[in-house]
Design an enzyme around this catalytic site. Structure first.
Site, PDB file in Angstrom:
ATOM      1  N   LYS A 107      26.674 112.693 -27.651  1.00 41.59           N
ATOM      2  CA  LYS A 107      27.234 111.509 -26.994  1.00 41.59           C
ATOM      3  C   LYS A 107      28.139 111.875 -25.814  1.00 41.59           C
ATOM      4  O   LYS A 107      28.431 111.028 -24.981  1.00 41.59           O
ATOM      5  CB  LYS A 107      27.977 110.644 -28.003  1.00 41.59           C
ATOM      6  CG  LYS A 107      27.034 109.949 -28.968  1.00 41.59           C
ATOM      7  CD  LYS A 107      27.730 108.918 -29.829  1.00 41.59           C
ATOM      8  CE  LYS A 107      26.745 108.147 -30.675  1.00 41.59           C
ATOM      9  NZ  LYS A 107      26.154 108.969 -31.773  1.00 41.59           N
TER      10      LYS A 107
HETATM   11  C1  LIG Z   1      24.851 108.708 -32.337  1.00 39.32           C
HETATM   12  C2  LIG Z   1      24.190 109.837 -33.013  1.00 39.32           C
HETATM   13  C3  LIG Z   1      22.806 109.826 -33.332  1.00 39.32           C
HETATM   14  C4  LIG Z   1      21.925 108.634 -33.073  1.00 39.32           C
HETATM   15  O1  LIG Z   1      21.673 108.421 -31.729  1.00 39.32           O
HETATM   16  P1  LIG Z   1      21.057 107.029 -31.218  1.00 39.32           P
HETATM   17  O2  LIG Z   1      21.047 107.096 -29.759  1.00 39.32           O
HETATM   18  O3  LIG Z   1      22.011 105.969 -31.742  1.00 39.32           O
HETATM   19  O4  LIG Z   1      19.715 106.888 -31.846  1.00 39.32           O
HETATM   20  C5  LIG Z   1      22.242 110.959 -33.911  1.00 39.32           C
HETATM   21  N1  LIG Z   1      22.996 112.030 -34.201  1.00 39.32           N
HETATM   22  C6  LIG Z   1      24.323 112.077 -33.941  1.00 39.32           C
HETATM   23  C7  LIG Z   1      25.090 113.289 -34.315  1.00 39.32           C
HETATM   24  C8  LIG Z   1      24.961 110.991 -33.328  1.00 39.32           C
HETATM   25  O5  LIG Z   1      26.285 111.057 -33.079  1.00 39.32           O
END
Ligand SMILES: *Cc1c(COP(=O)(O)O)cnc(C)c1O
Length: 432
Positions: A107
């Site tokens: 993220k």
């Molecule tokens: C947010 C997140 C996801 C999921 O990602 P999306 O874009 O919501 O599908 C997967 N793994 C981790 C570690 C995350 O923080």
């Protein structure tokens, strides 16, 4: 470029407006009016280009002339200013490690691009800009870190007291400066309710320019294409065939960005939506019915989403044609038991430590390859050290703590405690 609201197609706004607003009328998601194809030359020369150039080429058509080229180039470079390596785990399976950013989760990429873009777009704004976020863990840290030190923007993060992990809490509370952490004596739902109430309070909105750092914001969604292209750059140096790409999915923003890059011409064989038991999309691919479910808690908790917001964008990319979606996308449901077994077997056989989210994707990719053949890449979305209990449960060992984290844990936590009470939050927002 203009972006339209998927719920009201005549509502069209610019990149800047969509980045500030987040979502449109009736909570509709914004979607680009055209899907710009990558230049032939760009794709042919991919292995020769710098990462910064690739990042810029991914974003430039969407941002258009709303930012000067040098500003966009700088923002793109800062967005990916850490390693994003592809590593071989075994003959058929490679990993794209997306956890080398400041909060050790993928993220960071979207949050860094969005924060810097908002910082630029809002620099002449007279009202104070306040980014308000409720977090159950990872999002808050990436957003806090992304906005840290961005001028003219204040970030207020609400998190539930005693319900985030020690690492996550430090990532929210140790920064200081323009980042304010509110420790709410309640649940994540209380935090979300308070944020929603704030957005609809007239009095606050007159005084502050409020914006959310929600994951459906196009300024967080679109830059996620970049690492798919960076993955192909590395893949094509050693491989002739197109890769299968498996993505641990929750709200489906990440995989949707990959599918967008594919529609622009990126050579990908197939996508795999790897889910835990919160498997609305794999279920859709089996039954052609999209039915939201109650969220179930799992080991891969960032994927505990019962009603994935971004899936509507995937449908739009495939022009709502189920057969086209199915040709390009498979879904797998992976339980906690299988997740732990995968962490153990991959550690034992290949000496690679997966986190629970990556393990879900690894399992799905291996299964797909055993049925259909081919080679592929799975995305590791978080560093295993963020999930020490799961790793220990699976392997009996604790994952090694990277240096950045050891430093972070030494820092002091600074928070303001509040009750889950709107008036208390309002006083805080208007006073500070
Ligand atoms: C947010 C997140 C996801 C999921 O990602 P999306 O874009 O919501 O599908 C997967 N793994 C981790 C570690 C995350 O923080």
């Amino acid at each position: 470029m203009k972006f339209y609201n998927l719920k009201h197609k005549d509502e069209k706004i610019s990149f800047k407006e969509a980045s500030i607003k987040g979502q449109g009328t009736d909570k509709g998601l914004f979607f680009p009016e055209v899907i710009p194809a990558f230049d032939e030359k760009f794709l042919q020369n991919l292995t020769e280009l710098s990462d910064e150039e690739i990042a810029y080429q991914c974003m430039k058509d969407f941002v258009g002339d709303e930012m000067p080229e040098e500003v966009l180039r700088k923002i793109c470079a800062e967005t990916i200013s850490f390693d994003i390596p592809v590593k071989k785990v075994n003959d058929n399976i490679s990993v794209l490690e997306l956890f080398h950013g400041p909060t050790l989760a993928f993220k960071d990429v979207g949050a860094r691009f969005m924060s810097r873009s908002l910082g630029y777009f809002l620099k002449d704004e007279k009202r104070k800009v306040t980014v308000l976020v409720a977090t159950s863990g990872d999002t808050g840290g990436a957003v806090a870190n992304g906005f840290y030190g961005v001028e003219g923007v204040k970030v207020v993060i609400l998190y539930p007291k005693n319900r985030v992990s020690p690492v996550q809490e430090k990532q929210l509370t140790a920064l200081g400066k323009n980042i304010h952490a509110l420790e709410v004596d309640g649940s994540f739902d209380d935090c979300q309710r308070l944020v929603k109430q704030t957005f609809s309070d007239e009095n606050i909105n007159q005084k502050l320019l409020l914006t959310s750092a929600n994951s459906i914001n196009i300024a967080r969604w679109l830059p996620q294409q970049i690492y798919y292209v960076l993955a192909l750059k590395q893949w094509l140096k050693n491989e002739k065939n197109k890769p299968i790409i498996a993505v641990p999915s929750g709200n489906f923003g990440n995989i949707c960005a990959g599918i967008l890059a594919f529609h622009r011409g990126l050579p990908v064989e197939h996508f795999i939506a790897a889910c835990n038991v919160n498997d609305v999309v794999p279920e859709y691919l089996r039954t052609q019915k999209l039915v939201p479910k109650e969220t179930v808690s799992t080991l891969s908790n960032a994927m505990d989403v019962g009603d994935p917001s971004n899936f509507v964008r995937i449908l739009e990319l495939f022009h709502q044609e189920f057969s086209h979606v199915k040709n390009m996308l498979s879904g797998y449901t992976v339980g906690d038991e299988q997740t732990l077994e995968t962490i153990k077997s991959v550690e034992d056989e290949f000496g690679y430590t997966l986190d629970p989210h990556g393990a879900v994707a690894y399992f799905a990719l291996e299964k797909y390859i055993s049925e259909y053949g081919g080679k592929g890449i799975f995305l590791e979305t978080a560093h295993p050290v963020k999930f020490p209990e799961a790793i220990e449960k699976a392997t009996g060992k604790n994952p090694e703590v990277p240096l950045v984290l050891a430093e972070l844990m030494k820092q002091e936590k600074v928070t303001t405690e509040i009750n889950p009470d709107f008036e208390e939050l309002k006083r805080f927002l208007l006073k500070n």
